[in-house]
Scaffold this motif. Structure first.
Motif, PDB file in Angstrom:
ATOM      1  N   ASP A 105     -10.712  -3.961  13.654  1.00  0.00           N
ATOM      2  CA  ASP A 105      -9.507  -3.262  13.199  1.00  0.00           C
ATOM      3  C   ASP A 105      -8.329  -3.555  14.137  1.00  0.00           C
ATOM      4  O   ASP A 105      -7.295  -4.032  13.696  1.00  0.00           O
ATOM      5  CB  ASP A 105      -9.760  -1.751  13.107  1.00  0.00           C
TER       6      ASP A 105
ATOM      7  N   GLN B  51      -8.511   9.153  -0.991  1.00  0.00           N
ATOM      8  CA  GLN B  51      -9.657   9.713  -0.273  1.00  0.00           C
ATOM      9  C   GLN B  51      -9.254   9.950   1.184  1.00  0.00           C
ATOM     10  O   GLN B  51      -8.656   9.092   1.825  1.00  0.00           O
ATOM     11  CB  GLN B  51     -10.833   8.731  -0.348  1.00  0.00           C
TER      12      GLN B  51
ATOM     13  N   THR C 120     -11.891  10.699  11.126  1.00  0.00           N
ATOM     14  CA  THR C 120     -11.221  11.845  10.503  1.00  0.00           C
ATOM     15  C   THR C 120     -11.899  13.175  10.776  1.00  0.00           C
ATOM     16  O   THR C 120     -11.369  14.221  10.413  1.00  0.00           O
ATOM     17  CB  THR C 120     -11.155  11.651   8.973  1.00  0.00           C
TER      18      THR C 120
ATOM     19  N   THR D 155      -4.037   3.246  11.355  1.00  0.00           N
ATOM     20  CA  THR D 155      -3.874   1.820  11.634  1.00  0.00           C
ATOM     21  C   THR D 155      -2.394   1.434  11.652  1.00  0.00           C
ATOM     22  O   THR D 155      -1.933   0.762  12.579  1.00  0.00           O
ATOM     23  CB  THR D 155      -4.640   0.972  10.593  1.00  0.00           C
TER      24      THR D 155
ATOM     25  N   GLU E 192     -10.653   9.967   4.172  1.00  0.00           N
ATOM     26  CA  GLU E 192     -11.047   9.030   5.228  1.00  0.00           C
ATOM     27  C   GLU E 192     -10.247   7.735   5.148  1.00  0.00           C
ATOM     28  O   GLU E 192      -9.740   7.233   6.136  1.00  0.00           O
ATOM     29  CB  GLU E 192     -12.544   8.728   5.159  1.00  0.00           C
ATOM     30  N   GLU E 193     -10.140   7.192   3.935  1.00  0.00           N
ATOM     31  CA  GLU E 193      -9.414   5.939   3.783  1.00  0.00           C
ATOM     32  C   GLU E 193      -7.926   6.136   4.034  1.00  0.00           C
ATOM     33  O   GLU E 193      -7.302   5.361   4.752  1.00  0.00           O
ATOM     34  CB  GLU E 193      -9.639   5.361   2.385  1.00  0.00           C
ATOM     35  N   SER E 194      -7.360   7.197   3.480  1.00  0.00           N
ATOM     36  CA  SER E 194      -5.929   7.461   3.633  1.00  0.00           C
ATOM     37  C   SER E 194      -5.548   7.664   5.098  1.00  0.00           C
ATOM     38  O   SER E 194      -4.582   7.083   5.585  1.00  0.00           O
ATOM     39  CB  SER E 194      -5.530   8.700   2.824  1.00  0.00           C
TER      40      SER E 194
ATOM     41  N   LYS F  55     -13.185   3.767   7.617  1.00  0.00           N
ATOM     42  CA  LYS F  55     -12.578   4.550   6.542  1.00  0.00           C
ATOM     43  C   LYS F  55     -13.665   5.303   5.781  1.00  0.00           C
ATOM     44  O   LYS F  55     -13.719   5.302   4.564  1.00  0.00           O
ATOM     45  CB  LYS F  55     -11.752   3.633   5.656  1.00  0.00           C
ATOM     46  N   THR F  56     -14.545   5.940   6.557  1.00  0.00           N
ATOM     47  CA  THR F  56     -15.663   6.712   6.021  1.00  0.00           C
ATOM     48  C   THR F  56     -16.029   7.792   7.036  1.00  0.00           C
ATOM     49  O   THR F  56     -15.643   7.693   8.201  1.00  0.00           O
ATOM     50  CB  THR F  56     -16.885   5.805   5.764  1.00  0.00           C
TER      51      THR F  56
ATOM     52  N   GLY G 148      -7.233   6.696   7.670  1.00  0.00           N
ATOM     53  CA  GLY G 148      -7.486   5.437   8.384  1.00  0.00           C
ATOM     54  C   GLY G 148      -6.325   4.466   8.242  1.00  0.00           C
ATOM     55  O   GLY G 148      -5.925   3.811   9.204  1.00  0.00           O
ATOM     56  N   ILE G 149      -5.754   4.390   7.046  1.00  0.00           N
ATOM     57  CA  ILE G 149      -4.584   3.527   6.826  1.00  0.00           C
ATOM     58  C   ILE G 149      -3.395   4.048   7.629  1.00  0.00           C
ATOM     59  O   ILE G 149      -2.671   3.282   8.268  1.00  0.00           O
ATOM     60  CB  ILE G 149      -4.254   3.439   5.315  1.00  0.00           C
TER      61      ILE G 149
ATOM     62  N   ASN H 176       0.858  -1.169   0.000  1.00  0.00           N
ATOM     63  CA  ASN H 176       0.000   0.000   0.000  1.00  0.00           C
ATOM     64  C   ASN H 176       0.903   1.232   0.000  1.00  0.00           C
ATOM     65  O   ASN H 176       1.785   1.335   0.852  1.00  0.00           O
ATOM     66  CB  ASN H 176      -0.883  -0.031   1.257  1.00  0.00           C
TER      67      ASN H 176
END
Length: 185
Positions: A96, A60, A148, A70, A62-64, A119-120, A66-67, A14
């Motif tokens: 998670d 995005q 986020t 984590t 939220e996803e970015s 991630k939203t 979140g990664i 990733n």
């Protein structure tokens, strides 16, 4: 130490994780010094200051983020020697991060913490996820959110943003939880 960074992040490739790993390697001396002083808040602040904008630009928000959250949490939990499991499934429900582990959740939910990193920013999706998690972790106070954007939830919530101190306090709060529950290393 570098091997530990690589092992923690090696599951699926990733670009965000790769960027985080590169930053952690580049800053390893400084970060190890802060770890030795248990200054996890400063590490999180440093990583967010130096990585957040780039990570957000990689996809995005939220996803970015979140990664990023984590990966950073997994790295810090390992370095803080706090037992945890990441990306596991229990009764068909994705978790998670769980502290200390699934075995403890089954035996004694009050000694188990679940970190939910959706991630939203869709509040309805998050509420459904929290409802699912409550089926396996009946103690609502032991399900914490990392999101986020500040939203109104009854669960303890940490916002991952560059200039928001709440996410920076997460490792400290986890350590407090672990110490209260008698799982301290």
């Amino acid at each position: 130490k570098t091997i530990r960074i690589q092992r923690i992040m090696q599951e699926e490739p990733n670009p965000i994780k790769d960027f985080l790993v590169d930053y952690l390697k580049k800053s390893e001396k400084k970060i190890q010094e802060l770890i030795s002083q248990s200054k996890f808040t400063e590490i999180i602040d440093d990583v967010l200051e130096n990585c957040y904008d780039k990570v957000i630009s990689m996809g995005q928000k939220e996803e970015s983020s979140g990664i990023l959250a984590t990966g950073l949490l997994h790295y810090l939990l390992t370095n803080a020697t706090i037992s945890s499991q990441r990306k596991i499934e229990y009764d068909g429900i994705q978790i998670d991060i769980i502290i200390p582990d699934l075995k403890t959740l089954k035996i004694d939910p009050k000694k188990t913490l679940i970190l939910c990193i959706p991630k939203t920013i869709d509040k309805i999706i998050m509420e459904k996820k929290l409802d699912q998690l409550q089926k396996i972790q009946p103690i609502k106070d032991n399900i914490w959110l990392v999101i986020t954007k500040k939203l109104d939830f009854q669960n303890k919530t940490y916002v991952i943003e560059k200039d928001n101190a709440s996410f920076s306090k997460l490792i400290y709060d986890i350590a407090q939880f672990v110490n209260v529950q008698g799982q301290s290393k």
